[in-house]
Design a protein around this motif. Sequence first.
Motif, short mmCIF file in Angstrom:
data_model
loop_
_atom_site.label_atom_id
_atom_site.label_comp_id
_atom_site.label_asym_id
_atom_site.label_seq_id
_atom_site.Cartn_x
_atom_site.Cartn_y
_atom_site.Cartn_z
N PRO A 50 1.00 2.85 3.79
CA PRO A 50 0.30 3.92 4.80
C PRO A 50 1.37 4.60 5.79
CG PRO A 50 1.12 1.34 5.80
CD PRO A 50 1.90 1.63 4.49
N THR A 51 0.61 5.75 5.39
CA THR A 51 0.52 7.68 5.85
C THR A 51 1.08 7.30 6.51
OG1 THR A 51 -1.57 8.49 5.19
CG2 THR A 51 -0.10 9.61 6.43
N CYS A 58 -4.56 0.48 12.49
CA CYS A 58 -4.27 0.52 11.31
C CYS A 58 -5.74 0.41 10.51
CB CYS A 58 -4.06 0.05 10.29
SG CYS A 58 -1.95 -0.02 10.88
N ARG A 104 -3.40 6.38 3.15
CA ARG A 104 -2.65 5.88 2.38
C ARG A 104 -1.57 7.06 1.51
NH1 ARG A 104 -4.20 2.14 -2.62
NH2 ARG A 104 -2.31 1.87 -3.56
N THR A 135 -6.92 7.66 -0.33
CA THR A 135 -5.13 7.54 -1.13
C THR A 135 -4.50 8.95 -1.05
OG1 THR A 135 -5.44 5.19 -1.54
CG2 THR A 135 -2.70 6.66 -2.83
N ASP A 147 4.63 4.06 -1.63
CA ASP A 147 3.08 3.05 -2.11
C ASP A 147 2.91 2.36 -0.51
OD1 ASP A 147 0.59 2.12 -1.76
OD2 ASP A 147 0.78 1.43 -3.74
N GLN A 193 -11.19 3.83 1.65
CA GLN A 193 -9.84 3.79 1.77
C GLN A 193 -9.60 5.39 1.26
OE1 GLN A 193 -6.65 2.34 -0.38
NE2 GLN A 193 -6.20 1.30 1.64
#
Length: 551
Positions: free
Chosen positions: A500-501, A286, A486, A324, A498, A322
């Motif tokens: 982590p992927t 992560c 994410r 998203t 909402d 990041q």
Amino acid sequence: MLKIEDLSYRYLSRHKFTLKKINLQLAEGEMLLLAGRSGCGKSTLIKAISGLLNNNDKGELRGKIYLENEDITNFSPEKIGILVGTVYQSPDDQLFAMTVADEVGFALENQGLEPDYIKEQVSETLRLVGLAGFENYSIHQLSGGQRQRLALASILITKPRLLILDEPVSQMNPQGVQDFLNLLLKLNREEKIAILMVEHRVNELAGYFKRLAVMQAGKIIYDGATENAWSLLDGKEDVGLREPQNVKLCRILELSELSSVHQKVVSLIKNECSLLEKEQATCKSCCAPSERIVEVQSLHYKYPGAAEETLHGLNFELCQKQITALMGFNGAGKSTLMNLLGGLAKVEEGSVNLAGAPIEKGLGKIGYLRQEPDLMLLADTVLEELCWKNKSITPSEVEALLVKLNLQDYARDFPLALSKGQRLRVVLGAMLAKKPQLLLLDEPTTGQDEQSLTEIKKLLLDYKNSGGCVFICTHDVELATEVADRVIVLSQGRILADAPTETVLSNRALLQAGGLAASSLLDICEEITVPPCITAEEVKCYVSTSTVGRH
């Protein structure tokens, strides 16, 4: 039904032919998927079949096109349109009425049919395409995916014998794509309508089309069974084919065959591979938390005159370094949220801050690529577009950017004359050239082939790693698995998830609730008894390929 003989076409503005001796046949009731790189000539071929290129003032057309044994090479689009219905890449190019009902009923009104009959046919056609109850909606209230369904409805109501679709599912959520394709199968089976579809998303559509044709540089280089294409085109990385994840898994595990069929892939893995012990498996880690760039608190939004809110009290943050992904059903409020972050709609209730200040004060630090990138093209050449209102970019940086975008051969071309995928990359390149603090992307994979998509992913990852913040609205589950750290799932204007992927895209119940399609790899993981994986690389973490293999 359709027969094309030695068809060639050259635009007057170009020295080389875009289409080069195309030969293609489509029988009554047959379905054909046509794929290839952006700019290879697919859309030009569709225009030729539809009669849009037989004017000598536009270019040079050679060869013959037959429809039901009649030479239609020089027919007008209106005459061809009696038997052929065409849905183009951009639905807005063929929508013009004020309401959904008026748009769909227009063709029947022109035939002088009774209003009650027209109303009945409009309702039935809208039901077929999943827009039942939308009759009185303004076209401008519809999302991109809904407008694509509307464009199809406006064609289907005339009951064409040949249906031509140019990337019709590019803006639909995955479950919407499945519903749409099942609709096409039904029309094909029950009405015997022949279907020719141009799409880059071969990875999602392969299971619906038994026949695949692939174009490269104006020529058809493959025309045959879809399942045979993977091995016959093996090694030809420049054809732009987005292969199914099952095929990519076969490649990465070096299996003896390439297949998209679930049971075949499972059998190959069980026969040719061995599973690693849990302590041996090492998968991606992560990402560490990073500095907050955007903070959204209690965000509500209601369109003027609307009875209900589109967004209901959203709370989330976006961070530096990041990516998203924003995902969910068509009409869930994703584009509305993107418009609020991009300054195209005003925040009336709640707050949206960029680097600690109200977002309207930092709009110059935001790059926003919208669903309709053509509206953002302003210059006469690609080179000028990349430098538009950007005095800080150097000539060497422009040259490097052209190469990254794979547009170095089009630097002097008029941007709007490029393919849809190329036009999108021009707009993205112009934004990256300004080095924004926040990059907003609304459906950036529309019209992108595999190679172009790879280039875009690299650009986004480079931007992220250099400190950028990316918020990407997409229906492309595979893209999200490969680049997003994410995922936020939006449903009816509320945040459904909402996280982590890996957490979001491996949760079947959540995927179903958010209008998303589960990766085929999840089923394979279950059968070979390894933890849920959403990319082929993750599956390889648990599988040893040291046995038979494919060389």
